[in-house]
Design a protein around this motif. Structure first.
Motif, PDB file in Angstrom:
ATOM      1  N   ALA A 479       0.836  -1.202   0.000  1.00  0.00           N
ATOM      2  CA  ALA A 479       0.000   0.000   0.000  1.00  0.00           C
ATOM      3  C   ALA A 479       0.871   1.253   0.000  1.00  0.00           C
ATOM      4  CB  ALA A 479      -0.924  -0.008   1.211  1.00  0.00           C
ATOM      5  N   THR A 480       1.930   1.253   0.775  1.00  0.00           N
ATOM      6  CA  THR A 480       2.854   2.394   0.821  1.00  0.00           C
ATOM      7  C   THR A 480       3.519   2.610  -0.517  1.00  0.00           C
ATOM      8  OG1 THR A 480       3.285   1.986   3.166  1.00  0.00           O
ATOM      9  CG2 THR A 480       4.891   3.324   1.981  1.00  0.00           C
ATOM     10  N   ASP A 481       3.927   1.514  -1.122  1.00  0.00           N
ATOM     11  CA  ASP A 481       4.587   1.603  -2.426  1.00  0.00           C
ATOM     12  C   ASP A 481       3.640   2.222  -3.461  1.00  0.00           C
ATOM     13  OD1 ASP A 481       6.703   1.211  -4.211  1.00  0.00           O
ATOM     14  OD2 ASP A 481       5.806  -0.668  -4.932  1.00  0.00           O
ATOM     15  N   ALA A 482       2.370   1.835  -3.408  1.00  0.00           N
ATOM     16  CA  ALA A 482       1.395   2.385  -4.349  1.00  0.00           C
ATOM     17  C   ALA A 482       1.187   3.875  -4.121  1.00  0.00           C
ATOM     18  CB  ALA A 482       0.064   1.634  -4.209  1.00  0.00           C
ATOM     19  N   ALA A 483       1.134   4.274  -2.832  1.00  0.00           N
ATOM     20  CA  ALA A 483       0.950   5.700  -2.516  1.00  0.00           C
ATOM     21  C   ALA A 483       2.144   6.524  -2.972  1.00  0.00           C
ATOM     22  CB  ALA A 483       0.731   5.868  -1.018  1.00  0.00           C
ATOM     23  N   VAL A 484       3.334   6.047  -2.689  1.00  0.00           N
ATOM     24  CA  VAL A 484       4.542   6.773  -3.083  1.00  0.00           C
ATOM     25  C   VAL A 484       4.636   6.866  -4.601  1.00  0.00           C
ATOM     26  CG1 VAL A 484       7.058   6.730  -3.083  1.00  0.00           C
ATOM     27  CG2 VAL A 484       5.790   6.235  -0.989  1.00  0.00           C
ATOM     28  N   ALA A 485       4.249   5.773  -5.256  1.00  0.00           N
ATOM     29  CA  ALA A 485       4.263   5.797  -6.721  1.00  0.00           C
ATOM     30  C   ALA A 485       3.326   6.887  -7.239  1.00  0.00           C
ATOM     31  CB  ALA A 485       3.855   4.440  -7.274  1.00  0.00           C
ATOM     32  N   GLY A 486       2.184   7.066  -6.572  1.00  0.00           N
ATOM     33  CA  GLY A 486       1.255   8.124  -6.957  1.00  0.00           C
ATOM     34  C   GLY A 486       1.849   9.504  -6.724  1.00  0.00           C
ATOM     35  N   TYR A 487       2.508   9.671  -5.570  1.00  0.00           N
ATOM     36  CA  TYR A 487       3.155  10.939  -5.266  1.00  0.00           C
ATOM     37  C   TYR A 487       4.233  11.251  -6.292  1.00  0.00           C
ATOM     38  CZ  TYR A 487       0.883  10.358  -0.726  1.00  0.00           C
ATOM     39  OH  TYR A 487      -0.021  10.181   0.261  1.00  0.00           O
ATOM     40  N   ASN A 488       5.011  10.256  -6.644  1.00  0.00           N
ATOM     41  CA  ASN A 488       6.087  10.455  -7.620  1.00  0.00           C
ATOM     42  C   ASN A 488       5.518  10.854  -8.973  1.00  0.00           C
ATOM     43  OD1 ASN A 488       8.145   9.934  -5.871  1.00  0.00           O
ATOM     44  ND2 ASN A 488       8.335   7.767  -6.408  1.00  0.00           N
ATOM     45  N   SER A 489       4.392  10.284  -9.326  1.00  0.00           N
ATOM     46  CA  SER A 489       3.761  10.627 -10.602  1.00  0.00           C
ATOM     47  C   SER A 489       3.324  12.088 -10.609  1.00  0.00           C
ATOM     48  CB  SER A 489       2.562   9.706 -10.857  1.00  0.00           C
ATOM     49  OG  SER A 489       1.883  10.074 -12.045  1.00  0.00           O
ATOM     50  N   THR A 490       2.713  12.510  -9.487  1.00  0.00           N
ATOM     51  CA  THR A 490       2.297  13.914  -9.367  1.00  0.00           C
ATOM     52  C   THR A 490       3.496  14.851  -9.394  1.00  0.00           C
ATOM     53  OG1 THR A 490       0.381  13.255  -8.068  1.00  0.00           O
ATOM     54  CG2 THR A 490       1.051  15.564  -7.905  1.00  0.00           C
ATOM     55  N   LEU A 491       4.555  14.474  -8.694  1.00  0.00           N
ATOM     56  CA  LEU A 491       5.764  15.294  -8.655  1.00  0.00           C
ATOM     57  C   LEU A 491       6.377  15.417 -10.041  1.00  0.00           C
ATOM     58  CD1 LEU A 491       7.894  16.829  -7.029  1.00  0.00           C
ATOM     59  CD2 LEU A 491       9.044  14.622  -6.596  1.00  0.00           C
ATOM     60  N   SER A 492       6.375  14.345 -10.762  1.00  0.00           N
ATOM     61  CA  SER A 492       6.925  14.377 -12.117  1.00  0.00           C
ATOM     62  C   SER A 492       6.117  15.321 -13.007  1.00  0.00           C
ATOM     63  CB  SER A 492       6.922  12.964 -12.706  1.00  0.00           C
ATOM     64  OG  SER A 492       7.374  12.979 -14.043  1.00  0.00           O
ATOM     65  N   TYR A 493       4.803  15.310 -12.856  1.00  0.00           N
ATOM     66  CA  TYR A 493       3.938  16.191 -13.635  1.00  0.00           C
ATOM     67  C   TYR A 493       4.216  17.646 -13.312  1.00  0.00           C
ATOM     68  CZ  TYR A 493      -0.272  18.624 -15.160  1.00  0.00           C
ATOM     69  OH  TYR A 493      -1.134  19.531 -15.712  1.00  0.00           O
ATOM     70  N   LEU A 494       4.357  17.943 -12.010  1.00  0.00           N
ATOM     71  CA  LEU A 494       4.628  19.320 -11.581  1.00  0.00           C
ATOM     72  C   LEU A 494       5.963  19.810 -12.113  1.00  0.00           C
ATOM     73  CD1 LEU A 494       3.336  19.180  -7.897  1.00  0.00           C
ATOM     74  CD2 LEU A 494       2.248  20.309  -9.845  1.00  0.00           C
ATOM     75  N   LYS A 495       6.936  18.926 -12.070  1.00  0.00           N
ATOM     76  CA  LYS A 495       8.254  19.297 -12.589  1.00  0.00           C
ATOM     77  C   LYS A 495       8.169  19.638 -14.076  1.00  0.00           C
ATOM     78  CE  LYS A 495      11.201  16.753  -9.369  1.00  0.00           C
ATOM     79  NZ  LYS A 495      12.154  15.649  -9.214  1.00  0.00           N
ATOM     80  N   GLN A 496       7.409  18.881 -14.800  1.00  0.00           N
ATOM     81  CA  GLN A 496       7.255  19.129 -16.221  1.00  0.00           C
ATOM     82  C   GLN A 496       6.598  20.497 -16.459  1.00  0.00           C
ATOM     83  OE1 GLN A 496       5.030  15.869 -17.793  1.00  0.00           O
ATOM     84  NE2 GLN A 496       6.707  14.376 -17.505  1.00  0.00           N
ATOM     85  N   GLN A 497       5.569  20.807 -15.647  1.00  0.00           N
ATOM     86  CA  GLN A 497       4.891  22.098 -15.795  1.00  0.00           C
ATOM     87  C   GLN A 497       5.807  23.253 -15.454  1.00  0.00           C
ATOM     88  OE1 GLN A 497       1.761  22.606 -17.072  1.00  0.00           O
ATOM     89  NE2 GLN A 497       1.969  20.395 -17.517  1.00  0.00           N
ATOM     90  N   ILE A 498       6.604  23.113 -14.414  1.00  0.00           N
ATOM     91  CA  ILE A 498       7.546  24.171 -14.029  1.00  0.00           C
ATOM     92  C   ILE A 498       8.564  24.401 -15.126  1.00  0.00           C
ATOM     93  CG2 ILE A 498       9.407  24.733 -12.421  1.00  0.00           C
ATOM     94  CD1 ILE A 498       7.740  23.293 -10.250  1.00  0.00           C
ATOM     95  N   ALA A 499       9.003  23.269 -15.694  1.00  0.00           N
ATOM     96  CA  ALA A 499       9.985  23.405 -16.782  1.00  0.00           C
ATOM     97  C   ALA A 499       9.393  24.144 -17.957  1.00  0.00           C
ATOM     98  CB  ALA A 499      10.460  22.008 -17.212  1.00  0.00           C
ATOM     99  N   VAL A 500       8.122  23.863 -18.262  1.00  0.00           N
ATOM    100  CA  VAL A 500       7.458  24.562 -19.384  1.00  0.00           C
ATOM    101  C   VAL A 500       7.331  26.055 -19.082  1.00  0.00           C
ATOM    102  CG1 VAL A 500       5.276  24.798 -20.638  1.00  0.00           C
ATOM    103  CG2 VAL A 500       6.217  22.526 -20.144  1.00  0.00           C
ATOM    104  N   TRP A 501       6.924  26.380 -17.839  1.00  0.00           N
ATOM    105  CA  TRP A 501       6.772  27.789 -17.458  1.00  0.00           C
ATOM    106  C   TRP A 501       8.104  28.508 -17.521  1.00  0.00           C
ATOM    107  CZ3 TRP A 501       3.673  26.303 -12.502  1.00  0.00           C
ATOM    108  CH2 TRP A 501       2.388  25.856 -12.867  1.00  0.00           C
ATOM    109  N   THR A 502       9.146  27.822 -17.046  1.00  0.00           N
ATOM    110  CA  THR A 502      10.479  28.440 -17.040  1.00  0.00           C
ATOM    111  C   THR A 502      10.945  28.722 -18.455  1.00  0.00           C
ATOM    112  OG1 THR A 502      11.049  27.264 -15.021  1.00  0.00           O
ATOM    113  CG2 THR A 502      12.867  28.135 -16.316  1.00  0.00           C
ATOM    114  N   ASN A 503      10.760  27.785 -19.355  1.00  0.00           N
ATOM    115  CA  ASN A 503      11.161  27.962 -20.744  1.00  0.00           C
ATOM    116  C   ASN A 503      10.374  29.085 -21.405  1.00  0.00           C
ATOM    117  OD1 ASN A 503      13.041  25.941 -20.608  1.00  0.00           O
ATOM    118  ND2 ASN A 503      11.614  24.321 -21.297  1.00  0.00           N
ATOM    119  N   SER A 504       9.092  29.205 -21.044  1.00  0.00           N
ATOM    120  CA  SER A 504       8.227  30.251 -21.625  1.00  0.00           C
ATOM    121  C   SER A 504       8.687  31.627 -21.180  1.00  0.00           C
ATOM    122  CB  SER A 504       6.783  29.984 -21.205  1.00  0.00           C
ATOM    123  OG  SER A 504       5.933  31.037 -21.645  1.00  0.00           O
TER     124      SER A 504
END
Length: 509
Positions: A479-504
């Motif tokens: 259960a912990t592994d599944a939760a962390v995997a979800g958090y990592n997915s969200t973090l990866s998405y946020l990082k991608q958005q920040i990178a897009v904003w920074t480039n813009s």
């Protein structure tokens, strides 16, 4: 002036922004490293086996209890093995001693000089005799034996009953023995001679029968009684069948009548003289004919008596005592090893302690309470003594003196009577190997076996608890592994958005 000031301000601002950006990046990197270490340690989202991690934690949780139970089980298995082996060796000792005494080499066994006349043995429980006897056999005991008239092969008899009366026959006159009840046998209609003989044998009345086939092919029904003059018999027939070829009356017998049967042997008692004294016996096997003597008569020697003598058992007894000492020392050695504080499993065992006590007292135990004054009463009187370490030694000189002075008394110690070496050893071994006695070796085996089952039951219970804990931990970590995997997915998405904003923003500048 103005231009210079603005340039300186702009430069400072840029430197400040760069510094802030560098600090933020460093902090983020540090936080990410620590988190990754925690996740790595937990095996979360790193490819590590969560099942293995859960198994290791569950195993560690019960390790000390399992180690303690394994240690107990090893010890109790050693105790069972040693106690069982001691018990088995005691029983083997008892059995071997029994066989040795039954062999007769420890007693002055009788021998008949003329072996065609009789054989001699020691009565059960007898210690033999040192004297000799003269024996003259004038008549052997015999059963009444007679054969019916010859009949054609395949003869069948008409049914009815045959009644046997028992008693004595004197000069052709029969006198019934009122203490020996008559016996009646029913013969089915149409029975063959062989079937008739089988029916008589099955009745168990003291008369046996068989069919004899003659050279001309004819057959005769032969009947034989039991040894002894009082076991003669007559036969009366009562027929009611019609199917057979021969009337059942053909098998009636009366010694005062003629015809019907040919009597080959008259019932008779044995007659013999022992030391010149006339005696009779209803059987050729005579138990306790004299002290230390049982006879089986096999022939006659009228007017030519033979001698019954007794051998000297001294050599056999000496060898037996030497072997007894060796065996006792082997048992004591095994017992001392098992009771040793240095690796022995029975150091504090009640059954082993009882065995040690009984063995230490064996040499001085009174075996023959009714022995005459001065005669040997104990194994110590035969030269056996106990040393400080519990082992035994044998003084052969003392044994030789006892044999020379009291040969009959020493022999009497090696019988299967109520007293003696065997009776004492048998009693000792029986008390040590009786499972109903909790203080015996057998009782120890029972106790340890029960304890072994208890330990294995506890081990099974711990295995169940350990398995249950492992299952719970595996579920939690998954259960912990599944939760962390979800958090990592969200973090990866946020990082991608920040990178897009920074480039813009960089493009707009």
């Amino acid at each position: 002036m103005t231009t210079t000031s603005a340039t300186s301000s702009s430069t400072a601002s840029t430197a400040s922004t760069a510094t802030t950006s560098t600090t933020s990046t460093s902090s983020s990197s540090s936080t990410s490293t620590i988190g990754q270490q925690i996740l790595s340690s937990l095996g979360v989202n790193t490819g590590a086996s969560l099942t293995g991690l859960a198994a290791n934690i569950a195993k560690a949780q019960y390790a000390s209890q399992n180690d303690a139970l394994n240690t107990q089980l090893t010890q109790v298995q050693l105790q069972i093995s040693e106690a069982t082996q001691l018990k088995s060796d005691l029983l083997s000792f008892q059995s071997s001693l029994s066989s040795l005494i039954d062999g007769g080499n420890l007693l002055p066994s009788p021998t008949v000089a003329n072996s065609s006349v009789a054989s001699a043995t020691l009565p059960i429980g007898s210690s033999g005799a040192s004297s000799s006897y003269s024996l003259e056999v004038t008549q052997l005991a015999a059963p009444q034996t007679m054969a019916a008239a010859s009949m054609a092969s395949g003869t069948t008899v008409q049914g009815g009953t045959l009644t046997f009366n028992f008693g004595t026959v004197t000069n052709g006159t029969f006198s019934a023995d009122t203490t020996h009840a008559a016996a009646t046998v029913t013969i089915p209609d149409g029975s063959s001679l062989t079937a008739t003989a089988s029916i008589i044998n099955s009745a168990g009345i003291g008369v046996t029968a068989y069919v004899s086939t003659n050279t001309d092919g004819s057959q005769q029904l032969v009947m034989k009684g039991t040894q002894g003059a009082a076991n003669a018999f007559t036969i009366s027939a009562s027929g009611n069948g019609t199917t057979g070829t021969t009337s059942l009356s053909s098998f009636a017998y009366d010694p005062s009548a003629t015809g019907g049967y040919s009597v080959t042997t008259q019932a008779a008692n044995a007659a013999y003289k022992l030391d010149g004294i006339a005696r009779t016996s209803t059987s050729n096997t005579i138990t306790n004919a004299a002290p230390g003597l049982s006879l089986k008569l096999t022939g006659t020697n009228v007017g030519n008596p033979t001698t019954v003598s007794f051998g000297d058992p001294s050599s056999g007894i000496t060898t037996a005592m030497q072997n007894l000492t060796t065996v006792l020392n082997q048992l004591v050695g095994e017992m001392n090893t098992d009771m040793s504080n240095n690796g022995g499993g029975l150091a504090n065992d009640s059954g082993a302690k009882q065995m040690a006590r009984q063995f230490s007292a064996l040499a001085g135990t009174v075996l023959m309470p009714n022995a005459a004054a001065g005669a040997p009463r104990t194994l110590a009187d035969l030269g056996l003594s106990t040393q400080k370490d519990g082992t035994y030694t044998l003084d052969t000189s003392k044994l030789a003196t006892a044999l020379a002075n009291y040969p009959d008394a020493v022999s009497g110690m090696f019988t299967k009577g109520v007293n003696g070496v065997y009776a004492t050893v048998n009693k000792m071994v029986s008390s040590l190997t009786t499972s109903t006695d909790p203080g015996s070796l057998a009782g120890s085996v029972t106790r340890y076996t029960t304890l072994q089952k208890s330990i294995t039951d506890q081990q099974a219970n711990l295995a169940t608890l350990q398995s249950q804990l492992q299952d719970r931990l595996t579920t939690q970590y998954a259960a912990t592994d599944a939760a962390v995997a979800g958090y990592n997915s969200t973090l990866s998405y946020l990082k991608q958005q920040i990178a897009v904003w920074t480039n813009s923003n960089n493009s707009n500048n």
